[in-house]
Design a protein around this motif. Structure first.
Motif, PDB file in Angstrom:
ATOM      1  N   GLU A 219      58.004  73.032  94.235  1.00 35.28           N
ATOM      2  CA  GLU A 219      58.720  72.611  93.102  1.00 35.28           C
ATOM      3  C   GLU A 219      59.662  73.560  92.507  1.00 35.28           C
ATOM      4  O   GLU A 219      60.581  72.990  91.884  1.00 35.28           O
ATOM      5  N   SER A 220      59.709  74.606  92.571  1.00 33.28           N
ATOM      6  CA  SER A 220      60.843  75.646  92.132  1.00 33.28           C
ATOM      7  C   SER A 220      62.153  75.592  92.799  1.00 33.28           C
ATOM      8  O   SER A 220      63.261  75.327  92.204  1.00 33.28           O
ATOM      9  N   TRP A 221      61.949  75.307  94.153  1.00 34.97           N
ATOM     10  CA  TRP A 221      63.424  74.738  94.982  1.00 34.97           C
ATOM     11  C   TRP A 221      63.903  73.490  94.184  1.00 34.97           C
ATOM     12  O   TRP A 221      64.970  73.131  94.106  1.00 34.97           O
ATOM     13  N   LEU A 222      63.093  72.494  94.141  1.00 40.12           N
ATOM     14  CA  LEU A 222      63.143  71.338  93.407  1.00 40.12           C
ATOM     15  C   LEU A 222      64.206  71.433  92.233  1.00 40.12           C
ATOM     16  O   LEU A 222      65.211  70.943  91.851  1.00 40.12           O
ATOM     17  N   THR A 223      63.502  72.249  91.472  1.00 35.67           N
ATOM     18  CA  THR A 223      63.872  72.575  89.864  1.00 35.67           C
ATOM     19  C   THR A 223      65.448  73.015  90.171  1.00 35.67           C
ATOM     20  O   THR A 223      66.317  72.766  89.037  1.00 35.67           O
ATOM     21  N   ALA A 224      65.577  74.026  91.149  1.00 38.05           N
ATOM     22  CA  ALA A 224      66.888  74.817  91.169  1.00 38.05           C
ATOM     23  C   ALA A 224      67.900  73.567  91.522  1.00 38.05           C
ATOM     24  O   ALA A 224      68.696  73.892  91.276  1.00 38.05           O
ATOM     25  N   GLN A 225      67.346  72.907  92.512  1.00 30.70           N
ATOM     26  CA  GLN A 225      68.436  71.648  92.853  1.00 30.70           C
ATOM     27  C   GLN A 225      69.077  70.938  91.864  1.00 30.70           C
ATOM     28  O   GLN A 225      70.057  70.578  91.550  1.00 30.70           O
ATOM     29  N   LEU A 226      67.837  70.630  90.854  1.00 32.85           N
ATOM     30  CA  LEU A 226      68.254  69.767  89.950  1.00 32.85           C
ATOM     31  C   LEU A 226      69.064  70.578  89.024  1.00 32.85           C
ATOM     32  O   LEU A 226      69.823  69.995  88.022  1.00 32.85           O
ATOM     33  N   ALA A 227      68.713  71.918  88.789  1.00 38.94           N
ATOM     34  CA  ALA A 227      69.852  72.535  87.860  1.00 38.94           C
ATOM     35  C   ALA A 227      71.143  72.485  88.218  1.00 38.94           C
ATOM     36  O   ALA A 227      72.073  72.502  87.390  1.00 38.94           O
ATOM     37  N   LYS A 228      71.267  72.688  89.462  1.00 40.31           N
ATOM     38  CA  LYS A 228      72.635  72.386  89.951  1.00 40.31           C
ATOM     39  C   LYS A 228      73.502  71.348  89.599  1.00 40.31           C
ATOM     40  O   LYS A 228      74.658  71.216  89.416  1.00 40.31           O
ATOM     41  N   LYS A 229      72.680  70.214  89.232  1.00 39.21           N
ATOM     42  CA  LYS A 229      73.171  68.817  89.018  1.00 39.21           C
ATOM     43  C   LYS A 229      73.096  68.809  87.313  1.00 39.21           C
ATOM     44  O   LYS A 229      73.277  67.622  86.928  1.00 39.21           O
ATOM     45  N   LYS A 230      72.582  69.932  86.706  1.00 35.45           N
ATOM     46  CA  LYS A 230      72.449  69.827  85.359  1.00 35.45           C
ATOM     47  C   LYS A 230      71.399  68.969  84.915  1.00 35.45           C
ATOM     48  O   LYS A 230      71.538  68.121  84.024  1.00 35.45           O
ATOM     49  N   LYS A 231      70.355  68.565  85.605  1.00 31.48           N
ATOM     50  CA  LYS A 231      69.243  67.582  85.351  1.00 31.48           C
ATOM     51  C   LYS A 231      67.842  68.377  85.278  1.00 31.48           C
ATOM     52  O   LYS A 231      67.931  69.451  86.026  1.00 31.48           O
ATOM     53  N   LYS A 232      66.841  67.828  84.706  1.00 34.40           N
ATOM     54  CA  LYS A 232      65.572  68.184  84.732  1.00 34.40           C
ATOM     55  C   LYS A 232      64.693  67.010  85.453  1.00 34.40           C
ATOM     56  O   LYS A 232      65.158  66.075  85.229  1.00 34.40           O
ATOM     57  N   ILE A 233      63.572  67.666  85.680  1.00 34.43           N
ATOM     58  CA  ILE A 233      62.565  66.492  86.322  1.00 34.43           C
ATOM     59  C   ILE A 233      62.260  65.695  85.511  1.00 34.43           C
ATOM     60  O   ILE A 233      62.426  64.224  86.066  1.00 34.43           O
ATOM     61  N   GLU A 234      62.108  65.708  84.165  1.00 37.28           N
ATOM     62  CA  GLU A 234      62.189  64.414  83.349  1.00 37.28           C
ATOM     63  C   GLU A 234      63.005  63.714  83.163  1.00 37.28           C
ATOM     64  O   GLU A 234      62.763  62.540  82.601  1.00 37.28           O
ATOM     65  N   ASP A 235      64.247  63.938  83.536  1.00 35.67           N
ATOM     66  CA  ASP A 235      65.555  62.963  83.412  1.00 35.67           C
ATOM     67  C   ASP A 235      65.203  62.152  84.684  1.00 35.67           C
ATOM     68  O   ASP A 235      66.232  61.057  84.840  1.00 35.67           O
ATOM     69  N   VAL A 236      64.727  62.538  85.813  1.00 36.22           N
ATOM     70  CA  VAL A 236      64.940  61.516  87.030  1.00 36.22           C
ATOM     71  C   VAL A 236      63.618  60.643  87.107  1.00 36.22           C
ATOM     72  O   VAL A 236      62.487  60.849  86.911  1.00 36.22           O
ATOM     73  N   PHE A 237      64.201  59.513  87.363  1.00 37.48           N
ATOM     74  CA  PHE A 237      62.971  58.319  87.548  1.00 37.48           C
ATOM     75  C   PHE A 237      62.719  58.330  89.171  1.00 37.48           C
ATOM     76  O   PHE A 237      61.305  58.144  89.221  1.00 37.48           O
ATOM     77  N   LEU A 238      63.530  58.548  90.212  1.00 32.44           N
ATOM     78  CA  LEU A 238      63.327  58.691  91.532  1.00 32.44           C
ATOM     79  C   LEU A 238      64.269  59.657  92.175  1.00 32.44           C
ATOM     80  O   LEU A 238      65.550  59.577  91.955  1.00 32.44           O
ATOM     81  N   ALA A 239      63.508  60.447  93.187  1.00 31.18           N
ATOM     82  CA  ALA A 239      64.677  61.401  93.918  1.00 31.18           C
ATOM     83  C   ALA A 239      64.094  61.307  95.454  1.00 31.18           C
ATOM     84  O   ALA A 239      62.785  61.277  95.698  1.00 31.18           O
ATOM     85  N   GLN A 240      64.964  61.206  96.144  1.00 33.43           N
ATOM     86  CA  GLN A 240      64.665  61.531  97.640  1.00 33.43           C
ATOM     87  C   GLN A 240      65.753  62.449  98.388  1.00 33.43           C
ATOM     88  O   GLN A 240      66.860  62.516  97.943  1.00 33.43           O
ATOM     89  N   ILE A 241      65.104  62.864  99.446  1.00 31.90           N
ATOM     90  CA  ILE A 241      65.841  63.619 100.397  1.00 31.90           C
ATOM     91  C   ILE A 241      66.018  63.092 101.676  1.00 31.90           C
ATOM     92  O   ILE A 241      64.938  62.713 102.531  1.00 31.90           O
ATOM     93  N   ASN A 242      67.274  62.951 102.355  1.00 30.89           N
ATOM     94  CA  ASN A 242      67.445  62.284 103.292  1.00 30.89           C
ATOM     95  C   ASN A 242      67.186  63.059 104.542  1.00 30.89           C
ATOM     96  O   ASN A 242      67.084  64.260 104.568  1.00 30.89           O
ATOM     97  N   SER A 243      67.624  62.516 105.849  1.00 35.88           N
ATOM     98  CA  SER A 243      67.358  63.515 107.146  1.00 35.88           C
ATOM     99  C   SER A 243      68.342  64.684 107.119  1.00 35.88           C
ATOM    100  O   SER A 243      68.221  65.501 107.838  1.00 35.88           O
ATOM    101  N   PHE A 244      69.250  64.388 106.435  1.00 37.63           N
ATOM    102  CA  PHE A 244      70.423  65.659 106.319  1.00 37.63           C
ATOM    103  C   PHE A 244      70.290  66.614 105.268  1.00 37.63           C
ATOM    104  O   PHE A 244      71.026  67.697 105.101  1.00 37.63           O
ATOM    105  N   GLY A 245      69.117  66.559 104.436  1.00 32.93           N
ATOM    106  CA  GLY A 245      68.794  67.720 103.552  1.00 32.93           C
ATOM    107  C   GLY A 245      69.306  67.193 102.127  1.00 32.93           C
ATOM    108  O   GLY A 245      69.313  68.149 101.387  1.00 32.93           O
ATOM    109  N   GLN A 246      70.084  66.040 101.889  1.00 37.03           N
ATOM    110  CA  GLN A 246      70.980  65.848 100.819  1.00 37.03           C
ATOM    111  C   GLN A 246      69.710  65.186  99.864  1.00 37.03           C
ATOM    112  O   GLN A 246      68.841  64.453  99.939  1.00 37.03           O
ATOM    113  N   LEU A 247      70.011  65.503  98.484  1.00 38.82           N
ATOM    114  CA  LEU A 247      69.124  65.013  97.376  1.00 38.82           C
ATOM    115  C   LEU A 247      69.934  63.815  96.766  1.00 38.82           C
ATOM    116  O   LEU A 247      70.667  64.012  96.327  1.00 38.82           O
ATOM    117  N   HIS A 248      69.150  62.872  96.570  1.00 42.07           N
ATOM    118  CA  HIS A 248      69.680  61.582  95.831  1.00 42.07           C
ATOM    119  C   HIS A 248      68.789  61.487  94.667  1.00 42.07           C
ATOM    120  O   HIS A 248      67.491  61.235  94.900  1.00 42.07           O
TER     121      HIS A 248
END
Length: 287
Positions: A191-220
C-alpha cells in the motif's frame, strides 16, 4: 388455500427445479444449443408451464417428466463423446459455404441460406468482399467463422519479425475506493508503494474509483467525478485523449526500436508529450 397462492408456490418451486436442472446440464447447453437440445428446452419449459397452472395435475409428475427429458441430453452427451457419427447426428457439423473466394451453392441450398443472409453474416465479421475470404464455415450453432486470405489479414508483430513480451492480465489494485491488498501483494507491491505512485499524480486513494496496473507496470486511474472533471469541455477531452494515445504509441515504438538511436528519438518525443499532458492537466479552465 386460494388457487392463486398455489400457482405462485408452484411457480417458485418449478423455477428452482428448472434452475437446478440447467446447472446439471452445464454451460455448454446454455451457450451453444444444438437442435436436439433446443427441442428438449422447449419441451421442458412447456411441461413446467403446464404443471404450474394446471392445478388438477400432480406437481411431482411434472418434475419427473422434466427430469426424464433433461436426462436425455446428458446421456446423449456421454455417448457422443465416444462416437463421432452419433455426435454429428445430434449436434450437427460445420458446413463449408465459401472456399477460395467462391460461394458453394450446394452448401447454401443444404442449409437453406440465401445470399443476403450469408452477406449479413459476413458483414458482422467486417467482411464486405467475398473475394477476400479464403475459407468460411457455417457452424452447427449458426455462427459463421471466416478465414481471410493471407494478404487480407491484419499485420502481426510476427509477420515483421518482432518478438514481443507476453501480455498479462491487468491487476486491479483499487476498486470502489478500496485498496486490494492481496492483489498488490501478488505482484510484489504494498500500500505504501501505491500511495507513493498516487502522490506523483497528486491523487489520494479516496480520490480513485478504480486503479489497474497493466503488464508493463503502468498505473491507470479512473477517478470519482468532481467539479473540475465535469466542467472540462469536449474539445479538451478529445485533445487529451489523442495526446495520451500518441504517447502510448511512442512508448511502444521505443520499447521495440531496432537501435538505440531510434529508441532515444521515440523516448524524447514521448517525454515532450508527457510534459504537454502534465501542463494540460494543471489547467483550471477548458481550452
Amino acid at each position: 388455500m386460494p388457487d392463486w397462492l398455489i400457482v405462485v408456490g408452484r411457480g417458485l418451486a418449478m423455477l428452482i427445479v428448472l434452475f437446478i436442472m440447467t446447472k446439471v446440464l452445464g454451460k455448454k447447453q446454455i451457450s451453444q444449443l444444438s437442435f436436439f437440445e433446443y427441442v428438449i428446452g422447449i419441451t421442458a419449459g412447456s411441461i413446467g408451464a403446464e404443471v404450474i397452472t394446471g392445478l388438477d395435475r400432480n406437481f411431482f409428475h411434472g418434475i419427473i417428466g422434466i427430469a426424464s427429458f433433461i436426462a436425455i441430453p446428458i446421456i446423449i452427451d456421454k455417448l457422443s463423446m465416444k462416437n463421432k457419427k452419433l455426435r454429428d447426428f445430434f449436434e450437427g457439423k460445420g458446413t463449408v459455404v465459401i472456399q477460395n473466394g467462391n460461394i458453394i451453392e450446394e452448401s447454401m441450398k443444404k442449409e437453406s441460406y440465401t445470399t443476403d443472409e450469408l452477406m449479413e453474416l459476413l458483414r458482422k465479421k467486417e467482411v464486405f468482399d467475398i473475394s477476400d475470404v479464403e475459407f468460411a464455415i457455417l457452424e452447427p450453432t449458426g455462427d459463421l467463422n471466416v478465414l481471410l486470405k493471407r494478404e487480407k489479414r491484419p499485420l502481426t508483430p510476427k509477420d515483421i519479425g518482432l518478438s514481443i513480451a507476453e501480455e498479462k492480465e491487468p491487476c486491479t489494485v483499487i476498486m470502489d475506493g478500496s485498496v486490494m491488498v492481496k492483489t498488490l501483494a501478488s505482484i510484489g507491491k504494498d500500500e505504501s508503494w501505491l500511495t507513493a505512485q498516487l502522490a506523483k499524480k497528486k491523487k489520494k486513494i479516496e480520490d480513485v474509483f478504480l486503479a489497474q496496473i497493466n503488464s508493463f507496470g503502468q498505473l491507470h486511474l479512473d477517478l470519482y467525478d468532481d467539479p473540475d472533471t465535469n466542467n472540462l469541455s469536449d474539445q479538451r477531452k478529445v485533445i487529451q485523449a489523442v495526446l495520451e494515445k500518441s504517447k502510448a504509441e511512442l512508448d511502444l515504438l521505443s520499447m521495440y526500436a531496432a537501435d538505440d538511436e531510434n529508441r532515444l528519438k521515440y523516448q524524447k518525443n514521448s517525454d515532450k508529450l508527457a510534459t504537454v499532458l502534465s501542463d494540460l492537466s494543471s489547467l483550471s479552465k477548458p481550452i
